[in-house]
Design a protein around this motif. Structure first.
Motif, PDB file in Angstrom:
ATOM      1  N   HIS A   1      44.462  39.468  32.943  1.00  0.00           N
ATOM      2  CA  HIS A   1      45.895  39.536  33.250  1.00  0.00           C
ATOM      3  C   HIS A   1      46.514  38.154  33.163  1.00  0.00           C
ATOM      4  O   HIS A   1      47.556  37.933  32.529  1.00  0.00           O
ATOM      5  CB  HIS A   1      46.078  40.120  34.656  1.00  0.00           C
ATOM      6  CG  HIS A   1      47.499  40.238  35.066  1.00  0.00           C
ATOM      7  ND1 HIS A   1      48.391  41.141  34.469  1.00  0.00           N
ATOM      8  CD2 HIS A   1      48.257  39.539  35.972  1.00  0.00           C
ATOM      9  CE1 HIS A   1      49.598  40.984  35.004  1.00  0.00           C
ATOM     10  NE2 HIS A   1      49.541  40.004  35.937  1.00  0.00           N
ATOM     11  N   ASN A   2      45.776  37.173  33.775  1.00  0.00           N
ATOM     12  CA  ASN A   2      46.268  35.798  33.761  1.00  0.00           C
ATOM     13  C   ASN A   2      46.294  35.230  32.349  1.00  0.00           C
ATOM     14  O   ASN A   2      47.230  34.542  31.950  1.00  0.00           O
ATOM     15  CB  ASN A   2      45.420  34.908  34.663  1.00  0.00           C
ATOM     16  CG  ASN A   2      45.608  35.275  36.145  1.00  0.00           C
ATOM     17  OD1 ASN A   2      46.628  35.890  36.482  1.00  0.00           O
ATOM     18  ND2 ASN A   2      44.658  34.939  36.983  1.00  0.00           N
TER      19      ASN A   2
ATOM     20  N   HIS B   1      39.706  41.929  35.339  1.00  0.00           N
ATOM     21  CA  HIS B   1      41.102  42.372  35.089  1.00  0.00           C
ATOM     22  C   HIS B   1      42.083  41.279  35.493  1.00  0.00           C
ATOM     23  O   HIS B   1      43.070  41.010  34.837  1.00  0.00           O
ATOM     24  CB  HIS B   1      41.395  43.684  35.817  1.00  0.00           C
ATOM     25  CG  HIS B   1      41.420  43.585  37.300  1.00  0.00           C
ATOM     26  ND1 HIS B   1      40.309  43.793  38.083  1.00  0.00           N
ATOM     27  CD2 HIS B   1      42.430  43.255  38.161  1.00  0.00           C
ATOM     28  CE1 HIS B   1      40.626  43.606  39.345  1.00  0.00           C
ATOM     29  NE2 HIS B   1      41.938  43.285  39.437  1.00  0.00           N
ATOM     30  N   GLU B   2      41.756  40.534  36.569  1.00  0.00           N
ATOM     31  CA  GLU B   2      42.614  39.450  37.026  1.00  0.00           C
ATOM     32  C   GLU B   2      42.651  38.342  35.985  1.00  0.00           C
ATOM     33  O   GLU B   2      43.730  37.843  35.597  1.00  0.00           O
ATOM     34  CB  GLU B   2      42.059  38.908  38.348  1.00  0.00           C
ATOM     35  CG  GLU B   2      42.981  37.941  39.056  1.00  0.00           C
ATOM     36  CD  GLU B   2      42.300  37.249  40.221  1.00  0.00           C
ATOM     37  OE1 GLU B   2      41.120  37.588  40.524  1.00  0.00           O
ATOM     38  OE2 GLU B   2      42.905  36.344  40.819  1.00  0.00           O
TER      39      GLU B   2
ATOM     40  N   ASP C   1      46.652  36.910  29.657  1.00  0.00           N
ATOM     41  CA  ASP C   1      47.743  37.623  28.979  1.00  0.00           C
ATOM     42  C   ASP C   1      49.082  36.983  29.292  1.00  0.00           C
ATOM     43  O   ASP C   1      49.909  36.723  28.402  1.00  0.00           O
ATOM     44  CB  ASP C   1      47.737  39.076  29.478  1.00  0.00           C
ATOM     45  CG  ASP C   1      47.498  40.038  28.333  1.00  0.00           C
ATOM     46  OD1 ASP C   1      47.353  39.550  27.174  1.00  0.00           O
ATOM     47  OD2 ASP C   1      47.402  41.266  28.583  1.00  0.00           O
ATOM     48  N   LYS C   2      49.208  36.685  30.563  1.00  0.00           N
ATOM     49  CA  LYS C   2      50.438  36.054  31.028  1.00  0.00           C
ATOM     50  C   LYS C   2      50.656  34.740  30.290  1.00  0.00           C
ATOM     51  O   LYS C   2      51.746  34.436  29.804  1.00  0.00           O
ATOM     52  CB  LYS C   2      50.314  35.753  32.531  1.00  0.00           C
ATOM     53  CG  LYS C   2      51.147  36.644  33.397  1.00  0.00           C
ATOM     54  CD  LYS C   2      51.206  35.949  34.780  1.00  0.00           C
ATOM     55  CE  LYS C   2      51.369  36.905  35.910  1.00  0.00           C
ATOM     56  NZ  LYS C   2      51.144  36.239  37.182  1.00  0.00           N
TER      57      LYS C   2
ATOM     58  N   TYR D   1      46.391  28.641  31.815  1.00  0.00           N
ATOM     59  CA  TYR D   1      47.039  29.391  32.887  1.00  0.00           C
ATOM     60  C   TYR D   1      47.464  28.472  34.018  1.00  0.00           C
ATOM     61  O   TYR D   1      48.532  28.624  34.583  1.00  0.00           O
ATOM     62  CB  TYR D   1      46.088  30.463  33.402  1.00  0.00           C
ATOM     63  CG  TYR D   1      46.609  31.211  34.596  1.00  0.00           C
ATOM     64  CD1 TYR D   1      47.779  32.021  34.439  1.00  0.00           C
ATOM     65  CD2 TYR D   1      46.061  31.111  35.867  1.00  0.00           C
ATOM     66  CE1 TYR D   1      48.316  32.691  35.538  1.00  0.00           C
ATOM     67  CE2 TYR D   1      46.583  31.784  36.954  1.00  0.00           C
ATOM     68  CZ  TYR D   1      47.709  32.577  36.779  1.00  0.00           C
ATOM     69  OH  TYR D   1      48.221  33.212  37.869  1.00  0.00           O
TER      70      TYR D   1
END
Lengths: 146, 544
Positions: free
Chosen positions: B518-519, B514-515, B521-522, B538
């Motif tokens: 998330h990264n 998930h991390e 996605d960011k 990232y």
């Protein structure tokens, strides 16, 4: 009586016969031939051969004519008894048997002892047997029984 | 010889007896002939001696007198006797050496057997005068003996024949005939037909050997009848049972086979054969079971396991195998056979394994399909979000385990919405399918994971051993370039989309999914905000 006489006769006869036989027992025979016969002696065998018909000759070849003493005389019987130990009947039977073969010729019978002596004296071929006591000069003794 | 003459026992017995009797009569006749001959000769000799003595006296006189006639007569008389062959009378040679008498008649040359009587001088006991010789007639004696022999032999022969005849009669009556009857009634019996096993007839009350034999045979046959009847009933039952079992075995839709301790197939049913042979083939390609299923090592270890007493006696396995060009799935049930019959089976057979297999290809394919459908996006055949996340988690674990890197590219299509709006959903779908194909073409390693998160959002993950940022960047730029190519949406019309990519690298940018996502996605969001159609990492944006 007659029976007694017969008995007596019989007795005398038998006594006579006894005497005769006693006499015969003591008879000594000699075999004799004619004085002119060259034979001087015969053996018993030769005598037998002549008398029993084996030979019709003497050993030297001459004709022999044996003489018999009268039949049913004590002499004849005794002689044969002495010679071949057979009695007269047996001798007769012997000859009778031989007659059938045609060969048999028994010794010529003589009428008497004297007659026999006479024949021997006259015939050169004759041979006979006589008691020792009757030997005369007219015959020659060729055999004497022991 | 007897064999040629007749096979009948009583005739043979009779002939044997007759033969023996004839031989015995011949031998005994010969023996008696010779003893008789000897005896007769002796008797004759005595008679001749008596004759000689009868004529002795006459002969003596004849010899004494050298009397030819008398001698001839005597000799003729002697010759008139049958037993006299010849006679002579000879006189003793005289002193001159001549023989005076010699009469002879008949055969007079055999000195040995002559009866000689010495003729003694009839009057002088010690003098021999000749010899009477009488020759017994041996020929006459022999003739007499022969006549006696013939008579005796014929009598014995007749006796033998009569005995042989009656013996044969008795044998025939008491032995052969009963045996013949026995044989005849025995001949009616057919051992294969128990109903013909009837009692043999025999005379009641008789106690001879044949009757007892018959009784014993009857007893035996009674037992035999019972046994055979039972046996037949049992056999019938067994046959019925066997037919049923055979029916089950042969008509079963499942393939059944037995394996020996070397995993060789010893028995198999038609269904089994059908599974493993292509149409037109007559034989199984191999009898070695693991090879037949193209799964040698796995099956061998499984079979080894099942043979060990520690493990449960049965296990199942789904096996995929190729038969010809077809891939087939079998559901196999392996059963260790423990011999229920305790008697004398070799230990080898206790190691038997029964295999029952069903063709489950259809079901398996269905299951795969279902699974595929559950895991994949129906439109693009890429992993859906749920299955994709599962894969990513797994990939992360593997990377952590092996010290690898996971490159996670978050992709968002640019200018996709207008296509949907302008040309419709069908055109949009076509574009999505084409895009997915381009992904697949580029990322087709086993370790590459392509996921459609939904709409026009995708994830591509790569498991790599050594991370090279430039290479990854080039790869991403090349992907964008390719995605920008025209997509044909109908025969005449094409259109194009763009793509923005945000990349996060595990474990640098996060070890948890998930991390990481998330990264990623960011980063993607950052790209979108700063002008689309670019690639961003990232670690580049997080500094800001």
């Amino acid at each position: 009586m007659i029976i007694a006489r017969n008995l007596c006769f019989n007795l005398i006869l038998s006594m006579f016969l006894l005497v005769v036989s006693m006499y015969a027992e003591s008879t000594e025979f000699v075999v004799v031939v004619n004085k002119n016969n060259p034979i001087n002696a015969l053996s018993k065998r030769e005598v037998i051969d002549i008398y029993m018909g084996r030979y019709s000759t003497f050993p030297d070849g001459e004709i022999s004519k044996p003489l018999d003493l009268p039949a049913k005389s004590a002499f004849k019987n005794d002689f044969y008894l002495k010679l071949v130990n057979k009695d007269e009947q047996q001798i007769n039977a012997y000859w009778a048997r031989l007659l059938f073969s045609g060969r048999g010729k028994p010794p010529t019978p003589s009428a008497s002892l004297e007659d026999a002596l006479k024949t021997i004296a006259s015939s050169q071929y004759a041979i006979g047997y006589i008691p020792l006591s009757h030997v005369t000069d007219t015959v020659k003794v060729v055999y004497t029984f022991d | 010889m007897i064999k040629i003459i007749s096979q009948k026992l009583y005739l043979r017995v009779a002939l044997s007896i007759a033969l023996v009797a004839i031989v015995v009569s011949i031998v005994s006749s010969m023996l008696s002939y010779y003893s008789d001959l000897k005896e007769k000769k002796n008797t004759n000799y005595l008679l001749v001696q008596q004759l000689a003595h009868t004529v002795e006296k006459a002969a003596t006189i004849a010899a004494y007198l050298n009397d030819q006639e008398l001698s001839q007569e005597i000799i003729n008389g002697l010759l008139s006797n049958d037993i006299v062959q010849g006679a002579s009378i000879e006189g003793k040679s005289n002193t001159k050496g001549e023989m005076e008498l010699f009469i002879a008649n008949g055969t007079t040359n055999k000195q040995k057997e002559a009866v000689l009587v010495k003729l003694v001088h009839p009057f002088l006991d010690d003098t021999f005068i000749g010899v009477l010789s009488i020759y017994p007639d041996d020929k006459f004696i022999q003739q007499q003996a022969q006549a006696a022999l013939k008579k005796e032999f014929i009598l014995m022969l007749i006796q033998s024949i009569v005995i042989a005849f009656f013996v044969s009669l008795v044998v025939q009556r008491w032995l052969t005939k009963p045996i013949q009857n026995l044989t005849d009634s025995f001949a009616k019996i057919n051992p294969s037909k128990p109903e013909t096993l009837k009692m043999l007839s025999f005379k009641q009350g008789k106690r001879d050997e044949i009757s007892r034999l018959t009784q014993n045979i009857n007893a035996l046959m009674h037992e035999l009848h019972l046994t055979i009847s039972n046996e037949q009933t049992l056999r019938k039952k067994t046959q019925e049972l066997e037919a049923k079992f055979r029916l089950i075995f042969e008509q079963a839709s499942a393939g059944i086979c037995l394996l020996d301790d070397k995993n060789t197939i010893t028995t198999f049913n038609p269904a089994f054969k059908h599974y493993f042979t292509l149409p037109g083939e007559e034989k199984l390609s191999t009898l070695h079971f693991p090879e037949l299923l193209n799964n040698v090592e796995k099956l061998q270890s499984l079979l080894l396991d099942i043979r060990s007493d520690i493990n449960p006696p049965q296990t199942t396995l789904d096996v995929e195998c190729k038969i010809g060009y077809k891939t087939v799935w079998f559901h196999c049930l392996f059963v260790r056979l423990t011999d229920q019959r305790q008697n004398n089976r070799s230990p080898q057979q206790e190691q038997l394994v029964e295999v029952i297999l069903h063709d489950v290809t259809e079901r398996a394919e269905r299951e795969f399909q279902t699974q595929f459908e559950a895991d994949h996006d129906p439109l693009t055949d890429l992993f859906n979000r749920r299955a994709g996340e599962k894969r990513l988690k797994k990939a992360l674990r593997e990377c952590a385990k092996h010290g690898q890197h996971l490159v996670l590219m978050m992709i968002d299509l640019d200018k996709f919405k207008p296509i949907n709006d302008t040309y419709g959903h069908e055109a949009g779908d076509k574009v999505l399918i084409e895009i997915a194909n381009r992904f697949k073409k580029r990322f087709n390693d086993n370790t590459d994971i392509c996921i459609r998160l939904g709409g026009d959002e995708f994830i591509i993950a790569q498991q790599i051993n050594t991370y090279d940022k430039t290479a990854t960047q080039n790869q991403a730029i090349a992907l964008i370039d390719e995605l920008q190519q025209q997509v044909s949406i109908s025969n005449t019309r094409t259109c194009a989309v763009g793509a923005s990519i945000g990349i996060a690298i595990a474990p640098t940018d996060g070890t948890e999914l998930h991390e990481l996502m998330h990264n990623g996605d960011k980063t993607l969001y950052h790209v979108k905000e700063t002008g689309r159609g670019k690639v961003a990492f990232y670690d580049d944006i997080k500094i800001r």
